[in-house]
Design an enzyme around this catalytic site. Structure first.
Site, mmCIF file in Angstrom:
data_model
loop_
_atom_site.group_PDB
_atom_site.id
_atom_site.type_symbol
_atom_site.label_atom_id
_atom_site.label_comp_id
_atom_site.label_asym_id
_atom_site.label_seq_id
_atom_site.Cartn_x
_atom_site.Cartn_y
_atom_site.Cartn_z
ATOM 1 N N LYS A 135 44.525 33.633 39.225
ATOM 2 C CA LYS A 135 45.326 33.968 38.042
ATOM 3 C C LYS A 135 45.902 35.385 38.154
ATOM 4 O O LYS A 135 47.081 35.595 37.877
ATOM 5 C CB LYS A 135 44.474 33.816 36.760
ATOM 6 C CG LYS A 135 43.966 32.398 36.570
ATOM 7 C CD LYS A 135 43.185 32.209 35.301
ATOM 8 C CE LYS A 135 41.869 32.960 35.264
ATOM 9 N NZ LYS A 135 40.904 32.560 36.302
ATOM 10 N N THR A 136 45.066 36.338 38.575
ATOM 11 C CA THR A 136 45.558 37.713 38.724
ATOM 12 C C THR A 136 46.636 37.759 39.803
ATOM 13 O O THR A 136 47.686 38.401 39.647
ATOM 14 C CB THR A 136 44.393 38.653 39.116
ATOM 15 O OG1 THR A 136 43.324 38.451 38.196
ATOM 16 C CG2 THR A 136 44.813 40.101 39.097
ATOM 17 N N ASP A 175 43.961 39.836 31.062
ATOM 18 C CA ASP A 175 42.901 38.953 31.557
ATOM 19 C C ASP A 175 41.919 38.682 30.415
ATOM 20 O O ASP A 175 41.793 39.514 29.506
ATOM 21 C CB ASP A 175 42.180 39.673 32.711
ATOM 22 C CG ASP A 175 41.497 38.693 33.646
ATOM 23 O OD1 ASP A 175 41.609 37.472 33.428
ATOM 24 O OD2 ASP A 175 40.843 39.155 34.594
ATOM 25 N N THR A 212 39.646 31.726 31.053
ATOM 26 C CA THR A 212 38.836 30.671 31.650
ATOM 27 C C THR A 212 38.589 29.590 30.596
ATOM 28 O O THR A 212 38.070 28.543 30.902
ATOM 29 C CB THR A 212 37.473 31.237 32.111
ATOM 30 O OG1 THR A 212 36.932 32.005 31.045
ATOM 31 C CG2 THR A 212 37.622 32.110 33.335
ATOM 32 N N ARG A 252 38.394 32.709 46.126
ATOM 33 C CA ARG A 252 37.597 33.944 46.191
ATOM 34 C C ARG A 252 36.312 33.699 46.990
ATOM 35 O O ARG A 252 35.914 34.542 47.798
ATOM 36 C CB ARG A 252 37.249 34.440 44.786
ATOM 37 C CG ARG A 252 36.257 35.606 44.820
ATOM 38 C CD ARG A 252 36.031 36.239 43.463
ATOM 39 N NE ARG A 252 37.191 36.970 43.021
ATOM 40 C CZ ARG A 252 37.698 36.910 41.786
ATOM 41 N NH1 ARG A 252 37.132 36.148 40.875
ATOM 42 N NH2 ARG A 252 38.758 37.618 41.472
HETATM 43 N N1 LIG Z 1 46.502 30.257 46.013
HETATM 44 C C1 LIG Z 1 45.958 31.226 46.735
HETATM 45 N N2 LIG Z 1 46.331 31.425 48.004
HETATM 46 C C2 LIG Z 1 45.733 32.396 48.735
HETATM 47 N N3 LIG Z 1 44.780 33.234 48.279
HETATM 48 C C3 LIG Z 1 44.401 33.089 47.022
HETATM 49 C C4 LIG Z 1 44.954 32.088 46.174
HETATM 50 N N4 LIG Z 1 44.375 32.170 44.973
HETATM 51 C C5 LIG Z 1 43.489 33.174 45.035
HETATM 52 N N5 LIG Z 1 43.490 33.728 46.261
HETATM 53 C C6 LIG Z 1 42.638 34.820 46.706
HETATM 54 O O1 LIG Z 1 41.418 34.762 45.966
HETATM 55 C C7 LIG Z 1 41.073 36.045 45.462
HETATM 56 C C8 LIG Z 1 40.814 35.922 43.974
HETATM 57 O O2 LIG Z 1 42.021 35.655 43.302
HETATM 58 P P1 LIG Z 1 42.346 36.250 41.854
HETATM 59 O O3 LIG Z 1 41.742 37.613 41.684
HETATM 60 O O4 LIG Z 1 43.807 36.139 41.648
HETATM 61 O O5 LIG Z 1 41.573 35.212 40.954
HETATM 62 P P2 LIG Z 1 41.464 35.157 39.347
HETATM 63 O O6 LIG Z 1 41.689 33.735 38.957
HETATM 64 O O7 LIG Z 1 42.349 36.172 38.724
HETATM 65 O O8 LIG Z 1 39.962 35.527 39.115
HETATM 66 P P3 LIG Z 1 39.327 36.195 37.786
HETATM 67 O O9 LIG Z 1 39.469 35.176 36.715
HETATM 68 O O10 LIG Z 1 37.899 36.430 38.201
HETATM 69 O O11 LIG Z 1 40.079 37.473 37.527
HETATM 70 C C9 LIG Z 1 42.208 36.993 45.828
HETATM 71 O O12 LIG Z 1 41.782 37.843 46.864
HETATM 72 C C10 LIG Z 1 43.306 36.139 46.384
HETATM 73 O O13 LIG Z 1 43.766 36.698 47.579
#
Ligand SMILES: Nc1ncnc2c1ncn2[C@@H]1O[C@H](COP(=O)(O)OP(=O)(O)OP(=O)(O)O)[C@@H](O)[C@H]1O
Length: 356
Positions: free
Chosen positions: A75-76, A120, A169, A228
């Protein structure tokens, strides 16, 4: 209740989906920079691509976007991609960091035109801040209250158009008036193993690690559908490959490394297996109450419920029923145990969860 114990247990896990400090240090380098590099989530990617392209064509600001899905699914990353694709800066904050409406007012009033505001855990914002956000999203205006009591006055403050990207989430926890103000909602799904293999190959390239196809598949299968976790396991397997092998990640090195870290072929860790093992060997597969199960594995009730069970349920290894926790046929098979005879007491035959 002891949620701290559950949080601590979750934070310690190699297969936990929430970022730890080690992840934060490397994640910036591993994030895809544009929609083409972003692996999987085809539907969200296509829909979002259209939203952004249309906004660019109009020369305007993109609609507000809500992204929902489990931690670590991107998401981030996607919010940063939105800003990059629109060629605008991004400001990152989170619901728990905004406790007072004034905190939000000061962030909003300092945004530049078109800027992306990433919020977030938007479901954890305080109610007054949430109400201020309604007006800001709809009319690009906030009322700043000056003074207290009967003498308090509302001073309207115009805001530049901006794009709010909210992440949660728990989309179901958002009040409908807030949910309705988003022009686009993208639901992020867990990733298929083949998609995680692509994430692993991409990250391996960036980390300068050699991983063959079977090695990537081995890590992907243990990554619980979450990029992740895939990136984290890749780093631990890399360490093992560099210390105990020639540095190349093959199926054998990946499997041997993850055995050292107690992450099994399906992505279960020590805690997950302890819960399943107790359920199968001490309680014949259930049903058994959560508290009893927690005592049997020497953990807090909340730890079992919040940390271990969600993935076991998702994997179809455990079911939560009104009569207690019940193992499925897949759980017996996964631990290599034979289920008791269906007629033998509180066994599978009574739950209807077992095959013929
Ligand atoms: N679709 C994707 N392709 C490649 N790498 C990804 C992808 N999605 C996530 N990642 C990798 O996974 C890691 C976590 O992603 P991210 O921080 O965006 O998740 P998030 O959903 O925002 O988590 P949170 O809810 O804990 O903040 C990052 O390092 C990112 O590089």
């Amino acid at each position: 209740m002891n949620w701290d114990d559950a949080d601590n247990a979750a934070a310690d896990r190699l297969v936990g989906a929430v970022a730890d400090s080690d992840d934060q240090a490397v994640e910036a380098a591993l994030r895809p920079r544009d929609l083409d590099e972003f692996v999987g989530q085809e539907r969200v990617r296509e829909q979002l691509g259209l939203v952004l392209q249309a906004a660019r064509k109009r020369g305007g600001t993109a609609d507000h976007v809500l992204l929902s899905g489990a931690p670590g699914l991107g998401k981030t990353t996607l919010s940063m991609i939105i800003a990059a694709e629109m060629g605008v800066p991004i400001r990152i904050t989170s619901g728990p960091a905004i406790q007072h409406a004034g905190d939000l007012a000061s962030i909003l009033s300092s945004l530049t035109e078109g800027e992306v505001l990433f919020l977030d855990e938007i479901h954890r914002m305080s109610r007054p801040a949430e109400e201020m956000l309604y007006m800001a999203m709809e009319d690009f205006r906030v009322d700043v209250i000056v003074g207290k009591g009967p003498g308090a006055t509302a001073i309207p403050l115009e805001l530049p158009p901006f794009t709010l990207v909210g992440a949660t989430t728990r989309a179901g926890l958002l009040p409908p008036p807030l949910r309705d103000r988003f022009g686009f909602t993208g639901h992020m799904e867990f990733y298929a193993p083949a998609e995680l293999e692509r994430v692993i190959h991409r990250s391996a390239g960036l980390l300068d690690v050699v991983v063959d196809a079977a090695g990537a598949a081995e890590i992907a299968g243990r990554s619980r559908g979450t990029p992740r976790i895939a990136n984290r396991l890749l780093r631990r397997v890399r360490d093992y490959a560099q210390v105990r092998a020639d540095g190349t990640i093959t199926r054998q090195t990946a499997a041997a490394a993850l055995e050292v870290y107690e992450v099994d072929a399906r992505g279960l860790d020590r805690l997950d297996r302890a819960v399943l093992h107790a359920l199968l060997t001490l309680f014949g597969g259930g049903p058994v109450g959560l508290s009893t199960l927690a005592v049997a594995v020497g953990e807090e009730r909340e730890t079992v419920e919040e940390v271990a069970e969600p993935f076991l349920v998702r994997e179809g290894l455990l079911a939560r029923t009104p009569r207690g926790r019940v193992a499925t046929g897949a759980a017996w098979a996964h631990l290599g145990l034979a289920p008791p005879h269906p007629t033998g007491g509180a066994g599978p035959g009574q739950t209807g969860l077992f095959g013929p």
